[in-house]
Scaffold this motif. Sequence first.
Motif, mmCIF file in Angstrom:
data_model
loop_
_atom_site.group_PDB
_atom_site.id
_atom_site.type_symbol
_atom_site.label_atom_id
_atom_site.label_comp_id
_atom_site.label_asym_id
_atom_site.label_seq_id
_atom_site.Cartn_x
_atom_site.Cartn_y
_atom_site.Cartn_z
ATOM 1 N N UNK A 59 30.478 41.191 30.410
ATOM 2 C CA UNK A 59 31.136 40.697 29.379
ATOM 3 C C UNK A 59 32.392 40.266 29.149
ATOM 4 N N UNK A 60 33.155 40.577 30.297
ATOM 5 C CA UNK A 60 34.567 39.987 30.516
ATOM 6 C C UNK A 60 34.905 39.469 31.696
ATOM 7 N N UNK A 61 35.780 38.805 31.735
ATOM 8 C CA UNK A 61 36.298 37.918 32.793
ATOM 9 C C UNK A 61 37.475 38.051 33.277
ATOM 10 N N UNK A 62 38.030 37.226 34.401
ATOM 11 C CA UNK A 62 39.439 37.240 35.023
ATOM 12 C C UNK A 62 39.051 38.182 36.412
ATOM 13 N N UNK A 63 40.203 38.512 37.010
ATOM 14 C CA UNK A 63 40.032 39.130 38.359
ATOM 15 C C UNK A 63 40.750 40.517 38.159
ATOM 16 N N UNK A 64 41.192 41.102 37.292
ATOM 17 C CA UNK A 64 41.719 42.073 37.054
ATOM 18 C C UNK A 64 40.707 43.501 37.227
ATOM 19 N N UNK A 65 41.126 44.466 37.620
ATOM 20 C CA UNK A 65 40.133 45.815 37.905
ATOM 21 C C UNK A 65 40.056 46.424 36.707
ATOM 22 N N UNK A 66 41.214 46.820 36.166
ATOM 23 C CA UNK A 66 41.049 47.451 34.601
ATOM 24 C C UNK A 66 40.334 46.816 33.743
ATOM 25 N N UNK A 287 33.086 42.090 46.038
ATOM 26 C CA UNK A 287 33.971 43.283 46.892
ATOM 27 C C UNK A 287 34.320 42.414 48.075
ATOM 28 N N UNK A 288 33.605 41.553 48.741
ATOM 29 C CA UNK A 288 33.928 40.993 50.118
ATOM 30 C C UNK A 288 34.612 39.665 49.898
ATOM 31 N N UNK A 289 34.571 39.068 49.036
ATOM 32 C CA UNK A 289 35.472 37.564 48.922
ATOM 33 C C UNK A 289 36.809 37.937 48.832
ATOM 34 N N UNK A 290 37.598 37.105 49.036
ATOM 35 C CA UNK A 290 39.236 36.868 48.787
ATOM 36 C C UNK A 290 39.441 37.290 47.318
#
Length: 329
Positions: A59-66, A287-290
């Motif tokens: 339910x969240x977006x973005x590319x950040x891990x935290x 995990x695999x995509x850039x």
Amino acid sequence: MSVFSRLLGFCFNLFEPVFRLGQKWLGASRIGWLFVGPNLLVIGLFTLLPIVINLAYAVTGGVNLLPTQRPFTGMENFVTLLECRDYTDLQSCRTDIFLRSIFSTVKFSLIQVVLMLFFSLATALVLNRKIIGRGFWRGVFFYPVLLSPVVVALIWKWLLQSQGVLNAGLVGVGAEPINWLLDRHWAFFWVVVVSIWAHMGFYTLILLAGLQAIPKDVYEAAEMDAAPPWRVLSRITLPLLMPNLIVVLVLLMIRAVQIFDEVFVLTGGGPGSATTFIVQYIYQTGFAEQIHLYGLAAAASLILAVGLMALTLAQLRLSRADEAGKAKK
């Protein structure tokens, strides 16, 4: 008293003060929580907590891990995965690879489950008969189950690659070599074959156990009545084997939907997206995509979880229906 018994008693005595203290604090009625507490802690850390984290990513977006750095998007990830202008044309979907992976997974599951069930049942029927070297053949059919899926895939990849053993045999008889893993139809075919070869022994063992549990006097009565083999199979063997067949069917469906290891090593999901199934899509997206789209991967995993839950409920329903039918009889 042996040395081992004394050592064991000494170890238990070391924990006695802890148990006495726990009984004093918790009381006799709640002392059981002291024993199940470590198990509950492990389940909470490695099962429940990952589920909660996965829900948070979905339910969240973005590319950040935290999670604290990810903005809340609600159902946007699910809309991205499932939105299409025309569901008969996958190219009109926002994430056509995901829906193609679902289509490929359903196609693979239907074909593999039917073939696996047929070959497992046929093999179990043969191995249940009095044949020469029956124990040896049972071991032969079960042996691939003991191998790692990665090892299985590497063996078959060695056989099927362009310079592999199978093409060497074709060239030896004057035929043209075939790109088994580079043609979308052949790649899908061999994925089905490899999965059946690798796992058929496990389901054969379940059906064989069910066959051996059928009373022998039932077959003796059928033999006295001169019943033909096909009638014995359809009127005696299959009905009495139905509980095992239901278990095998549901296990097959769950395993087929979760297929990943062999396909990832054998074809990598290719050629194109011909053998990209839903679990591989989750892996590639997260995990695999850039660019790691954790939200899309988490949403896709929840959709997969709903499908697996539906299969589990179907198993319970079929089991209860079978038990109800036996009770009426």
